[in-house]
Design a protein around this motif. Structure first.
Motif, PDB file in Angstrom:
ATOM      1  N   UNK A 385       0.833  -1.205   0.000  1.00  0.00           N
ATOM      2  CA  UNK A 385       0.000   0.000   0.000  1.00  0.00           C
ATOM      3  C   UNK A 385       0.870   1.259   0.000  1.00  0.00           C
ATOM      4  N   UNK A 389       1.265   3.966  -2.933  1.00  0.00           N
ATOM      5  CA  UNK A 389       0.852   5.354  -2.687  1.00  0.00           C
ATOM      6  C   UNK A 389       1.976   6.317  -3.048  1.00  0.00           C
ATOM      7  N   UNK A 392       2.365   6.640  -6.866  1.00  0.00           N
ATOM      8  CA  UNK A 392       1.314   7.452  -7.494  1.00  0.00           C
ATOM      9  C   UNK A 392       1.580   8.940  -7.243  1.00  0.00           C
TER      10      UNK A 392
ATOM     11  N   UNK B  96     -10.339  -0.073  -0.673  1.00  0.00           N
ATOM     12  CA  UNK B  96      -9.127   0.584  -1.162  1.00  0.00           C
ATOM     13  C   UNK B  96      -9.344   0.927  -2.632  1.00  0.00           C
ATOM     14  N   UNK B 104      -3.613   6.609  -3.679  1.00  0.00           N
ATOM     15  CA  UNK B 104      -4.191   5.412  -3.087  1.00  0.00           C
ATOM     16  C   UNK B 104      -4.943   5.818  -1.813  1.00  0.00           C
ATOM     17  N   UNK B 105      -6.195   5.406  -1.726  1.00  0.00           N
ATOM     18  CA  UNK B 105      -7.036   5.857  -0.609  1.00  0.00           C
ATOM     19  C   UNK B 105      -7.766   4.672   0.017  1.00  0.00           C
ATOM     20  N   UNK B 106      -7.884   4.695   1.339  1.00  0.00           N
ATOM     21  CA  UNK B 106      -8.739   3.708   2.011  1.00  0.00           C
ATOM     22  C   UNK B 106      -9.880   4.427   2.692  1.00  0.00           C
TER      23      UNK B 106
END
Lengths: 478, 421
Positions: A385, A389, A392, B96, B104-106
């Motif tokens: 993750x 992140x 990106x 997610x 990237x987001x949760x």
């Protein structure tokens, strides 16, 4: 004549040609690689079992045995230097009947003679404990822990990119039509003009007999041997962990069942001699054969998860061995001909050997500044993750998913196009970053990928091809 | 981590209808996550008309139908994100996703509505032998290239499969000047709507060959021809029946597969026949608070039905969030499909807490003439409706009223079957 005079011209941009190119790029030599298609890895190298064979199968004393074991041993270093996918998952050969046990023992002995390490023969029950889906009919198996699986596109492209980064010139869409011999070298005649060179290396796959026979009276003859495969969805990828071979026996020539480095399950190949070197058409009978014979080895294969079937042609030479080295009646002309299985595994070792031969012939020194490293592809889907992140944030295009099934982002596709020897076709993108290789088989992402290709290469949309010229995707603007 | 009351995955017709009805039911804290650059889903490329006859009592094109829902959602100020690809959903309802703007987001949700739609079955899954040249497209891919990008994919066309998109594309390509030579269908019946066979094939004299399949593909670079053959009762090609067609394009319309990768990750129970999750009468999956609607649940042939089904999912998700549901103790009844009925949606009904009525949708396994659709509560037949024709390409439905269960307090099973009339 195009260009200056080269020290070496390599014909063929498959795994073998690319490996030779990379090894030759270690030397102070001017090298050019000619490929008739629009990209490297467009022939036999793109459609095979994707196996790094352990080396127990080849007859001791043959070139196949020698280069297989050497090539296999090089894989770990090569995969880490060039960042392509390789995994030592181990291979097993299944024996289905007690009367075939001597054949299994014979295979074990051949392996020992060839120098394969770690071989053991285990009972069917022992194997089933490790690999529960193995058929109940299996009585024993040869286990070869050094057997591996490799991404054949990844390896070939990595070798080629590294060669190009170290100075090898690649010419695509360039088909050799004739070779003329002189006192001090060769003129290679192509559809794009003539090229002068001191030496020629023939790595033309199924066409290596044609190329060889242009300069040598000691004729070669290659029979194209076609093999059909079925590829199953990732959902089936862990159905087996070993690459599972069958002992040639009452079931005839074996069909393998293997996980791939991409997480799919691969079944095949058949082996049918064909007339046409470009006959990569699958047939219903052969695909049925793949299903039938794979079921003999492994239980409950979920065939309904098949996402594609394909076919490749192996270059089987009449002598039943690799033809490697300088042609007897053509000094400076080197063959890597008849490279069928275990060709992918052997390619790195063939590259080293032939590069040494050529360098010696030309009295070439090693470069001081050879860079053995090549940057692999960013595989976003495999990142954590946090890593994802961060990527990106650095490049927002990594945040735009183009291929939903494989989770391939626009950033990855742009990299495939813009890097050294970048993709110019849809297949080129697919082989580099696996866009469209998933369960929808590019149903959703074809148009988006075409747009990105057109934008970043400058090729008009209606000229975008699946692979080489003639495979245009669109007919006209409406 | 930001928490929403309801997160809807997919901004196509199902997601939009679900969002609108959830908001109408009193939940405002909604987020629609759409992976494409615009709302509306696959309707955006369906520029033909025939949408909305049930919902709006008029004939709209796909984009017009979508536009009405998009306008409504925007007017109601329902939040949505575009270019937002959901990567994973956990059983704890943590989602997610990623997009260009946020990375990237949760996020988490009290309720999730799955509305991801479906995809087309590709050539590879059909194991069609032959070469693998350019010029072979699933019908929807060709539709996108023509209707969104503005490029024609070919001039001489053969179509395998008579699903609705294939039929629509037969007409579309004909209107664009292409020569559509034949539509071959493996089954002895079409998988598409009768009205599409009439309006897209018959009206243009395009032959439909039932019980035929493609047995060979020619052309190494671009497709140059296909061979089709008749198949026997076991769907195996009959030697000697081969017909060759020169063509530069092969379109495939051989079935749609609900896109349930995320659904499986949540761990809900799936249905082998629909390839969607099993749901109850609230369209709730096996995981509490996770609802499903539209083509991700089961493949529909009319968007109008998608909209009404999704509206129900939205309402129920809202009720779940507002804790209005389940007052009485549950009385779960399982629906069983048999004798020519392939499946039902929903798969269970909580008779004690159901609404006034529930629509049960299903498909039949073959073409049937003069049969009736019978409904049994336990072993008692409670309903029978005669149908002149039943076809796998046309979704059927029965309406079960809450009242009708009054006399059956102990049933555990409802059976829906076809019977000789």
């Amino acid at each position: 004549m195009i260009g200056s005079r080269y020290d070496a011209v390599i014909i063929g941009g498959g795994a073998v040609g690319s490996a030779i190119a990379r090894e030759l790029s270690r030397y102070e030599l001017s090298v050019c690689l000619l490929e008739k298609e629009e990209d490297v890895c467009s022939g036999t190298s793109k459609a095979n079992s994707a196996i790094a064979h352990a080396g127990f199968d080849a007859k001791p004393g043959t070139k196949k045995a020698e280069f297989n074991v050497k090539g296999n041993a090089m894989m770990d270093t090569l995969a880490s230097e060039l960042e392509f996918e390789f995994k030592r998952n181990g291979s097993v050969v299944l024996c289905f009947a007690d009367e075939d046990m001597p054949k299994l023992a014979e295979l074990y002995q051949k392996g020992i003679q060839n120098g394969v390490e770690g071989l053991e023969i285990v009972s069917g029950d022992t194997l089933r404990q490790r690999e529960p889906n193995i058929s109940d009919e299996v009585v024993a198996a040869l286990v070869a822990p050094t057997g591996g699986i490799v991404c054949p596109f990844g390896m070939t492209i990595a070798l080629a990119e590294n060669a190009a980064d170290n100075g090898v010139e690649f010419r695509f869409n360039t088909a050799v039509t004739d070779i003329r011999k002189h006192d001090d070298g060769y003129t290679v005649v192509t559809n794009c003009g003539e090229i002068e060179t001191k030496t020629v290396i023939n790595a033309a796959g199924v066409y290596s007999d044609v190329i060889h026979n242009m300069v040598s009276e000691k004729k070669l003859h290659i029979t194209p041997r076609k093999g059909d495969y079925c590829l199953l969805d990732k959902e089936a990828g862990d159905h087996v962990s070993y690459t599972v071979f069958q002992l040639p026996g009452k079931y005839g020539k074996g069909i393998l069942v293997s996980p791939t480095v991409h997480g799919n399950l691969l079944l095949g190949p058949t082996a049918v001699d064909v007339e046409d070197k470009d006959n990569t058409a699958t047939t219903a009978a052969e695909l049925a054969d793949v299903v039938k014979k794979s079921a003999v080895s492994v239980k409950n294969i979920p065939y309904r998860l098949t996402i594609t079937s394909f076919s490749g042609v192996r270059a089987h030479e009449d002598g039943d061995d690799f033809v490697i080295g300088e042609a007897a009646d053509a000094p400076g002309f080197f063959d890597a001909a008849g490279i069928e299985s275990p060709g992918l595994t052997s390619a790195p070792a063939i590259g080293v050997y032939l590069a040494e031969c050529v360098a010696e012939k030309l009295g070439a020194e090693k470069k001081a500044n050879f860079n053995p490293k090549r940057r692999g592809f960013v595989k976003l889907a495999e990142k954590s993750f946090e890593e994802r992140a961060a990527l990106i944030k650095e490049n927002p295009l990594y945040g735009v998913i183009v291929c939903r099934c494989m989770n391939i982002s626009e950033g990855e596709i742009v990299d495939a196009i813009k890097r050294t020897l970048g993709a110019t076709s849809l297949d080129g993108v697919k082989r580099r970053v696996h866009q469209g290789m998933g369960r929808c088989q590019a149903g959703f992402c074809t148009s988006k990928t075409m747009e990105i290709l057109s934008r970043d290469t400058g090729i008009p949309l209606e000229k975008i091809c699946k692979n080489s010229a003639g495979s245009e995707m669109l007919s006209h603007k409406m | 981590m930001k928490q929403y009351d309801i997160v809807i995955i997919g901004g196509g017709p199902a997601g939009l209808a679900a969002a609108i009805s959830a908001k109408n039911a009193g939940v405002s804290d909604i987020m629609i996550l759409e992976r494409d650059e615009s709302l509306g889903g696959i309707l955006n490329q369906c520029i033909h008309n025939g949408f909305g006859l049930h919902t709006f009592k008029e004939e709209l094109t796909g984009p017009e139908y979508a536009a009405r829902f998009i306008a409504k959602a925007q007017e109601m100020e329902i939040p949505y994100k575009l270019g937002a690809m959901v990567l994973s959903v956990s059983p704890e309802k943590v989602i997610t996703y990623m997009n260009k703007q946020e990375g990237l987001v949760q996020i988490s949700a009290k309720a999730i509505i799955l509305a991801m739609g479906c995809r087309e079955r590709p050539r590879g899954a059909l194991n069609i032998p032959g070469f693998r040249p350019a010029g072979i497209y699933s019908a929807g891919t060709a539709q996108r290239l023509m209707n969104i990008e503005g490029y024609s994919v070919g001039k001489e066309v053969v179509i395998l499969g008579s699903g609705d998109i294939g039929l629509i594309m037969a007409r579309r390509m004909t209107l664009e000047g292409a020569n559509v030579k034949v539509v071959a269908e493996l089954m002895p019946y079409s998988g598409g709507l009768k009205r599409n066979i009439v309006q897209c094939l018959n009206d243009f004299n395009i032959p439909l060959k039932l019980s035929h399949t493609v047995v060979g593909i020619d052309g190494e670079k671009r497709i140059t021809g296909v061979t089709i053959a008749e198949v026997d009762a076991n769907r195996q090609p009959i030697p000697g029946t081969e017909i060759h067609y020169d063509c530069d394009t092969l379109l495939l319309s051989c079935g749609l597969i609900p896109e349930n990768e995320l659904t499986r990750e949540i761990g809900v129970e799936m249905n082998r026949v629909t390839s969607g999750p099993n749901v109850d009468d609230k369209l709730q999956t096996g995981v509490e608070g996770v609802f499903a609607c539209g083509n991700v649940l089961h493949v529909h042939d009319l968007v109008d039905h998608v909209s009404s089904e999704a509206a129900l999912a939205g309402e129920n998700a809202a009720a779940y969030v507002l804790a209005k549901a389940e007052t009485e103790s549950a009385h779960k009844v399982t629906l069983k499909a048999e004798n020519g009925v392939r499946y039902t949606v929903p798969q269970t009904i909580d008779v004690a807490n159901m609404r006034d009525s529930v629509t049960v949708r299903f498909r039949v396994a073959d073409i049937y003439h003069n049969r009736s659709i019978a409904v049994y509560y336990g072993d008692k037949k409670v309903m029978s409706r005669k149908k002149r024709v039943l076809a796998p390409g046309e979704m059927e439905q029965v309406l079960l009223k809450k009242d009708s269960f009054k006399d059956y307090p102990d049933i555990t099973e409802i059976t829906i079957r076809t019977e000789e009339a």
